[in-house]
Design an enzyme around this catalytic site. Structure first.
Site, mmCIF file in Angstrom:
data_model
loop_
_atom_site.group_PDB
_atom_site.id
_atom_site.type_symbol
_atom_site.label_atom_id
_atom_site.label_comp_id
_atom_site.label_asym_id
_atom_site.label_seq_id
_atom_site.Cartn_x
_atom_site.Cartn_y
_atom_site.Cartn_z
ATOM 1 N N TYR A 104 3.893 -1.269 6.927
ATOM 2 C CA TYR A 104 4.023 0.169 6.665
ATOM 3 C C TYR A 104 4.845 0.868 7.742
ATOM 4 O O TYR A 104 5.554 1.824 7.466
ATOM 5 C CB TYR A 104 2.638 0.831 6.623
ATOM 6 C CG TYR A 104 1.966 0.789 5.282
ATOM 7 C CD1 TYR A 104 1.606 -0.418 4.711
ATOM 8 C CD2 TYR A 104 1.673 1.950 4.589
ATOM 9 C CE1 TYR A 104 0.967 -0.465 3.490
ATOM 10 C CE2 TYR A 104 1.035 1.919 3.364
ATOM 11 C CZ TYR A 104 0.686 0.711 2.820
ATOM 12 O OH TYR A 104 0.058 0.680 1.606
ATOM 13 N N LYS A 115 -3.751 -14.466 6.128
ATOM 14 C CA LYS A 115 -2.883 -15.372 5.364
ATOM 15 C C LYS A 115 -2.218 -16.288 6.400
ATOM 16 O O LYS A 115 -0.992 -16.369 6.506
ATOM 17 C CB LYS A 115 -1.850 -14.536 4.574
ATOM 18 C CG LYS A 115 -0.954 -15.325 3.638
ATOM 19 C CD LYS A 115 -1.664 -15.835 2.400
ATOM 20 C CE LYS A 115 -0.746 -16.738 1.583
ATOM 21 N NZ LYS A 115 -1.441 -17.424 0.496
ATOM 22 N N ASP A 174 -5.604 -14.185 -0.687
ATOM 23 C CA ASP A 174 -5.559 -14.452 -2.133
ATOM 24 C C ASP A 174 -6.925 -14.920 -2.631
ATOM 25 O O ASP A 174 -7.403 -14.496 -3.692
ATOM 26 C CB ASP A 174 -4.435 -15.440 -2.493
ATOM 27 C CG ASP A 174 -4.345 -16.635 -1.556
ATOM 28 O OD1 ASP A 174 -5.101 -16.701 -0.566
ATOM 29 O OD2 ASP A 174 -3.502 -17.522 -1.825
ATOM 30 N N ASP A 195 -4.666 -2.167 1.663
ATOM 31 C CA ASP A 195 -4.242 -1.272 0.590
ATOM 32 C C ASP A 195 -4.548 -1.923 -0.764
ATOM 33 O O ASP A 195 -5.122 -1.305 -1.659
ATOM 34 C CB ASP A 195 -2.736 -0.988 0.715
ATOM 35 C CG ASP A 195 -2.259 -0.034 -0.370
ATOM 36 O OD1 ASP A 195 -2.933 0.977 -0.604
ATOM 37 O OD2 ASP A 195 -1.217 -0.329 -0.999
ATOM 38 N N ASP A 198 -8.006 -1.216 -3.448
ATOM 39 C CA ASP A 198 -7.845 -0.772 -4.840
ATOM 40 C C ASP A 198 -8.536 -1.753 -5.792
ATOM 41 O O ASP A 198 -9.140 -1.355 -6.783
ATOM 42 C CB ASP A 198 -6.361 -0.662 -5.230
ATOM 43 C CG ASP A 198 -5.818 0.762 -5.039
ATOM 44 O OD1 ASP A 198 -6.256 1.430 -4.083
ATOM 45 O OD2 ASP A 198 -4.969 1.193 -5.839
HETATM 46 C C1 IPM Z 1 -3.844 4.553 0.148
HETATM 47 C C2 IPM Z 1 -2.597 4.944 -0.586
HETATM 48 C C3 IPM Z 1 -1.482 5.154 0.443
HETATM 49 C C4 IPM Z 1 -1.247 3.821 1.129
HETATM 50 C C5 IPM Z 1 -0.178 5.733 -0.134
HETATM 51 C C6 IPM Z 1 -0.418 7.043 -0.835
HETATM 52 C C7 IPM Z 1 0.880 5.875 0.928
HETATM 53 O O1 IPM Z 1 -2.248 4.000 -1.538
HETATM 54 O O2 IPM Z 1 -4.320 5.344 0.987
HETATM 55 O O3 IPM Z 1 -4.364 3.463 -0.112
HETATM 56 O O4 IPM Z 1 -0.487 2.985 0.632
HETATM 57 O O5 IPM Z 1 -1.834 3.619 2.193
HETATM 58 MG MG MG Z 2 -3.675 2.457 -1.730
#
Ligand code: IPM
Ligand code: MG
Length: 367
Positions: A146, A196, A228, A252, A256
């Site tokens: 990032y 990894k 993975d 990240d 999710d």
């Molecule tokens: C998160 C989001 C952010 C990230 C984006 C909005 C930049 O997906 O906080 O997980 O990738 O960190």
């Molecule tokens: Mg995210």
């Protein structure tokens, strides 16, 4: 009397309406505690701020955040068509990364919590959910791909190319690993370090540091798991995990996915903690498709308030009360339409009524 200054950044899409519920709760908490008061100041942030103020993180908002004891952020991002009008180097996401960098919010806590009684929210089978899912994902938030150097252009063969650098030094890794061990000590004392290292040097270093820190926490059971494989286990055996720690991009993606196993990112609040300042935000996006309809669930937003009460203001008991109040509203059979499948036997309520019910439940508990 302690006065806490809180910068409120509702952001885009559903941000405004879920922030209204967070404010409702903060005002109630304020009124329940004679020794604490909250000074709440809203400010523009996100894609909408770019259109109204020419910047996703306008200077006035930066100044407010600089002077705040904590920041409560809503959601960012408009529809694809609207977002495309903003130059990519000034996007809402870039504004968010700038905020993470400015306050060095390196420790991102994402609790993945679903009691067995709310198993109907999850796409997983009841036998996999068992008594419930209770994981704490700890994501390094200010390093890795990032924030590494980036470039894109045309290479010597005339082909378009992109290159980005993944940097971690041992101090960056050690500080987040320490945070994870400390969190594990307060929980079930099990830590999965996600890596990894069969491919990436940064993961070899990561694993080395975990091994070096581990002897300081002999009571914590440490597991090293490839990223993975971790993705698979999260679906097959989510109840095996307690605390998971990982670098930025892995975090990240896996956080999710963890939202997916709960049934929605709408069930995942978060804390982004720095040495001096922290900000709190729902893990989900701005859902422009359902904005303004009073159907978005404010759970992640109010849960972020609970995390702020505990982590920034030391109000542990009130934070627990708030979690209980929210679980209680779900357990009583109420939910918002965005979270609930038809036929799940729940009574559908709007964003504001969900917030009212949480406030009512909290108000019924001793402060
Ligand atoms: C998160 C989001 C952010 C990230 C984006 C909005 C930049 O997906 O906080 O997980 O990738 O960190
Ligand atoms: Mg995210």
């Amino acid at each position: 009397m302690t006065q806490y200054k809180i910068a409120l950044l509702p952001g885009d899409g559903i941000g405004e309406e879920i922030m209204a519920e967070a404010v409702k709760i903060l005002q109630l908490v304020d009124s329940r505690h004679d020794d604490v008061s909250f000074d709440l100041t809203p400010a523009p942030f996100g894609a909408s701020a770019w259109f109204s103020h020419g910047s996703c993180w306008p200077e006035e908002t930066q100044t407010l955040c600089d002077g705040a004891d904590a920041i409560l952020k809503g959601t960012i991002g408009l529809s694809h068509a609207e977002s495309k009008k903003i130059p990519s180097d000034q996007s809402a996401e870039k504004g968010l990364l700038a905020m993470r960098r400015r306050y060095d919010t390196y420790a991102n806590f994402r609790p993945v919590f679903l009691p067995g009684s709310l198993g109907h929210f999850s796409p997983l089978k009841p036998e996999i959910i068992g008594d419930g899912i209770d994981i704490l994902i700890i994501r390094e938030l200010v390093g890795g791909l990032y924030f590494g150097e980036k470039e894109a252009g045309i290479n010597a063969e005339g082909l378009r190319y992109a290159r980005e650098q993944l940097d971690y030094d041992e101090n960056q890794i050690r500080r987040i690993v320490e945070v994870a061990f400390q969190a594990a000590m307060k929980r079930r004392r099990k830590l999965h370090s996600v890596h990894k290292s069969n491919v990436l040097k940064s993961s070899v270093l990561w694993t080395e540091i975990v091994e070096e820190v581990a002897p300081e926490y002999p009571e914590v059971e440490v597991h090293h798991v490839l990223v993975d494989a971790a993705a698979t286990y999260l679906c097959l055996k989510p109840t095996d995990f307690d605390v998971m720690v990982m670098e930025n991009l892995f975090g990240d993606i896996l956080s999710d996915q963890a939202g997916g196993i709960l049934g929605s990112l709408g069930l995942m609040p978060s804390a982004c903690v720095g040495p001096e300042k922290s900000y709190y935000e729902p893990s989900h996006g701005s859902a422009p498709d359902i904005a303004g309809q009073n159907i978005a669930n404010p759970y992640s937003m109010i849960g972020s308030v609970a995390m702020m009460l505990e982590m920034s203001f030391g109000m542990t008991k009130e934070a627990e009360n708030l979690w209980q109040a929210m679980q209680g509203v779900f357990a009583a059979g109420y939910s918002t339409p965005d979270l609930s499948r038809p036929g799940a036997g729940v009574t559908l309520v709007g964003t504001d009524e969900f917030g009212d019910r949480v406030a009512e439940a909290l108000d019924g508990m001793p402060a």
